[in-house]
Design an enzyme around this catalytic site. Structure first.
Site, PDB file in Angstrom:
ATOM      1  CG  HIS A 170      -0.283  -0.102   2.533  1.00 25.61           C
ATOM      2  ND1 HIS A 170      -0.942   0.170   3.714  1.00 25.61           N
ATOM      3  CD2 HIS A 170       0.996  -0.410   2.895  1.00 25.61           C
ATOM      4  CE1 HIS A 170      -0.113   0.006   4.733  1.00 25.61           C
ATOM      5  NE2 HIS A 170       1.056  -0.347   4.263  1.00 25.61           N
ATOM      6  CG  HIS A 171       4.001   2.040   2.253  1.00 24.33           C
ATOM      7  ND1 HIS A 171       3.139   2.832   2.974  1.00 24.33           N
ATOM      8  CD2 HIS A 171       4.491   1.108   3.122  1.00 24.33           C
ATOM      9  CE1 HIS A 171       3.117   2.405   4.236  1.00 24.33           C
ATOM     10  NE2 HIS A 171       3.906   1.361   4.346  1.00 24.33           N
ATOM     11  CB  ALA A 172       3.184   0.899  -4.669  1.00 25.32           C
TER      12      ALA A 172
ATOM     13  CG  ASN B 148       2.092   6.242   1.899  1.00 20.23           C
ATOM     14  OD1 ASN B 148       2.017   5.015   1.836  1.00 20.23           O
ATOM     15  ND2 ASN B 148       3.245   6.870   1.826  1.00 20.23           N
TER      16      ASN B 148
END
Length: 300
Positions: free
Chosen positions: A119-121, A162
């Site tokens: 989910h940080h990509a 993010n």
């Protein structure tokens, strides 16, 4: 039947110094088979997805630079992994696993990916050990194939989602909910549709109270027809990076509440595992294994 995406490349493209705690991706299937929660029939090997599904979420310039090993040193450092062809294949297979798991979830109610939760990509860059956002790619895939219209992403990893928030910012068809450590990475947060930032050392009772007051109302308001659940276990008190203080029992209760809430509403759900960085690998594997045990108990 519960279907679970797994591929040996989830572990082995990584250099030895990066393999802990990535070894959980190999140990978790072994544990589930050993205890009888799953059989070999439950597991499937993901296939590489068509590039067009990845580029529906990620900027093509970024994706093809990644695919062709042309990222800058700055971009590589931000991801945390050394760039290699094996790593590219791994990331694509994780995304493919989540796409395929989402299709199985439509058939069976729930499906899992042993890896995923990247989910940080962002749409145009990778960071925090995440290069391609698997659940974002799968969400858009379902919409493109007209298999789902309104999607809810429940992100209970200790770190804010993010990249997912950035990708779906301003998109009313995908609702993003992130409940995370307020003073943890990423230190510059993006804006999800709903963000709940928790104080350091948040314990079982407070965590579960907040979740149980929030999630049912969100489901009623959003009215999704498909759900992605990022079930990170870096919320544990034993986690070296998490800063929260949940017991394994409370982490299991968290998963029980989420999965039971979705089953009660007949909402199909794809689960990706997300983070877990406890010093002892047995704590990571046990907490993740609970998610699979509950999936079998609640949905089957």
């Amino acid at each position: 039947m519960l279907k679970i995406a797994f591929h040996p490349s989830y572990v082995y493209p990584l250099p030895p110094k990066h393999r802990f705690p990535m070894e959980k991706y190999e140990l978790l299937p072994q544990q589930l088979l050993l205890e009888g929660t799953c059989t070999e029939e439950n597991f499937f090997e993901p296939e590489l997805p068509n590039d067009k599904y990845i580029c529906a979420v990620h900027d093509p310039d970024y994706y093809y630079d990644f695919l062709n090993l042309k990222l800058s040193q700055k971009e590589i450092r931000r991801t945390g992994f050394p760039l290699s062809r094996a790593l590219v294949a791994r990331e694509r297979l994780i995304a493919g696993g989540t796409i395929m798991a989402s299709e199985f979830a439509l058939q069976h109610g729930i499906a899992m990916n042993i890896a995923g939760g990247t989910h940080h990509a962002y749409s145009n860059r990778g960071e925090g050990f995440c290069m391609l956002n698997d659940q974002a790619i799968a969400a858009r895939y379902l919409q493109q194939q007209k298999l789902a219209e309104k999607i809810l992403i429940i992100d209970l990893d200790v770190h804010q989602g993010n990249g997912t928030a950035e990708i779906f910012g301003g998109d009313d068809s995908v609702f993003t909910f992130s409940m995370h450590g307020e003073k943890n990475y990423p230190f510059k947060k993006e804006k999800s549709d709903v963000d709940i930032g928790l104080a350091n050392e948040t314990k079982d009772e407070e965590y579960l109270k907040i979740l149980k007051e929030t999630l049912p109302q969100l489901i009623e308001e959003v009215k999704p027809d498909f759900v992605f659940y990022l079930s990170g276990v870096d919320v544990l008190e034993t986690d070296q990076l998490g800063k929260l203080s949940l017991s394994i029992k409370a982490c299991k209760e968290r998963d029980r509440f989420v999965l039971q809430s979705l089953k009660d509403k007949n909402l199909p759900v794809e689960c990706s595992m997300g983070g877990g960085y406890s010093k002892e690998i047995k704590h990571i594997v046990e907490a993740h294994a609970n998610t699979y045990r509950l999936a079998q108990e609640i949905f089957y």
